[in-house]
Write a protein that holds these residues in place. Sequence first.
Motif, PDB file in Angstrom:
ATOM      1  N   PRO A 152       0.816  -1.218   0.000  1.00 29.89           N
ATOM      2  CA  PRO A 152       0.000   0.000   0.000  1.00 29.89           C
ATOM      3  C   PRO A 152       0.854   1.275   0.000  1.00 29.89           C
ATOM      4  O   PRO A 152       0.528   2.251  -0.661  1.00 29.89           O
ATOM      5  N   GLN A 153       1.961   1.276   0.710  1.00 26.83           N
ATOM      6  CA  GLN A 153       2.806   2.473   0.776  1.00 26.83           C
ATOM      7  C   GLN A 153       3.528   2.701  -0.547  1.00 26.83           C
ATOM      8  O   GLN A 153       3.627   3.822  -1.009  1.00 26.83           O
ATOM      9  N   GLY A 154       4.035   1.641  -1.140  1.00 29.96           N
ATOM     10  CA  GLY A 154       4.743   1.768  -2.407  1.00 29.96           C
ATOM     11  C   GLY A 154       3.830   2.231  -3.520  1.00 29.96           C
ATOM     12  O   GLY A 154       4.212   3.032  -4.362  1.00 29.96           O
ATOM     13  N   LEU A 155       2.611   1.729  -3.519  1.00 31.43           N
ATOM     14  CA  LEU A 155       1.640   2.127  -4.535  1.00 31.43           C
ATOM     15  C   LEU A 155       1.283   3.596  -4.358  1.00 31.43           C
ATOM     16  O   LEU A 155       1.203   4.350  -5.325  1.00 31.43           O
ATOM     17  N   ASN A 156       1.101   4.027  -3.124  1.00 34.76           N
ATOM     18  CA  ASN A 156       0.804   5.439  -2.862  1.00 34.76           C
ATOM     19  C   ASN A 156       1.948   6.324  -3.330  1.00 34.76           C
ATOM     20  O   ASN A 156       1.724   7.386  -3.905  1.00 34.76           O
ATOM     21  N   ARG A 157       3.180   5.887  -3.076  1.00 34.32           N
ATOM     22  CA  ARG A 157       4.341   6.654  -3.523  1.00 34.32           C
ATOM     23  C   ARG A 157       4.395   6.733  -5.043  1.00 34.32           C
ATOM     24  O   ARG A 157       4.705   7.786  -5.611  1.00 34.32           O
ATOM     25  N   ALA A 158       4.106   5.608  -5.706  1.00 33.07           N
ATOM     26  CA  ALA A 158       4.143   5.577  -7.172  1.00 33.07           C
ATOM     27  C   ALA A 158       3.087   6.516  -7.750  1.00 33.07           C
ATOM     28  O   ALA A 158       3.360   7.266  -8.697  1.00 33.07           O
ATOM     29  N   VAL A 159       1.890   6.493  -7.186  1.00 30.74           N
ATOM     30  CA  VAL A 159       0.815   7.367  -7.670  1.00 30.74           C
ATOM     31  C   VAL A 159       1.167   8.826  -7.386  1.00 30.74           C
ATOM     32  O   VAL A 159       0.964   9.701  -8.229  1.00 30.74           O
ATOM     33  N   GLY A 160       1.708   9.097  -6.215  1.00 29.96           N
ATOM     34  CA  GLY A 160       2.122  10.456  -5.885  1.00 29.96           C
ATOM     35  C   GLY A 160       3.209  10.964  -6.816  1.00 29.96           C
ATOM     36  O   GLY A 160       3.177  12.115  -7.257  1.00 29.96           O
ATOM     37  N   SER A 161       4.154  10.106  -7.116  1.00 32.11           N
ATOM     38  CA  SER A 161       5.235  10.471  -8.028  1.00 32.11           C
ATOM     39  C   SER A 161       4.693  10.761  -9.430  1.00 32.11           C
ATOM     40  O   SER A 161       5.118  11.714 -10.083  1.00 32.11           O
TER      41      SER A 161
END
Length: 64
Positions: free
Chosen positions: A24-33
């Motif tokens: 969940p954290q990595g996906l959020n970071r990817a979407v934020g990026s």
Amino acid sequence: MAAGVAIGVLAVRKLTEAKETFGPQGLNRAVGSLADSIANFADAVRDGMQEREADLRAALGVDN
């Protein structure tokens, strides 16, 4: 029908793998990026448009 079921199963497996990989954290970071990249691109386009408009106004002798 069997082909549709097989495609559905493969899609669920791929999504599960992606979820496990990113978490969940990595996906959020990817979407934020991605959102940041899009915003930066839009800013660059806006800046380019303003520069081009200024060039055109100067070339045509039109001042505000």
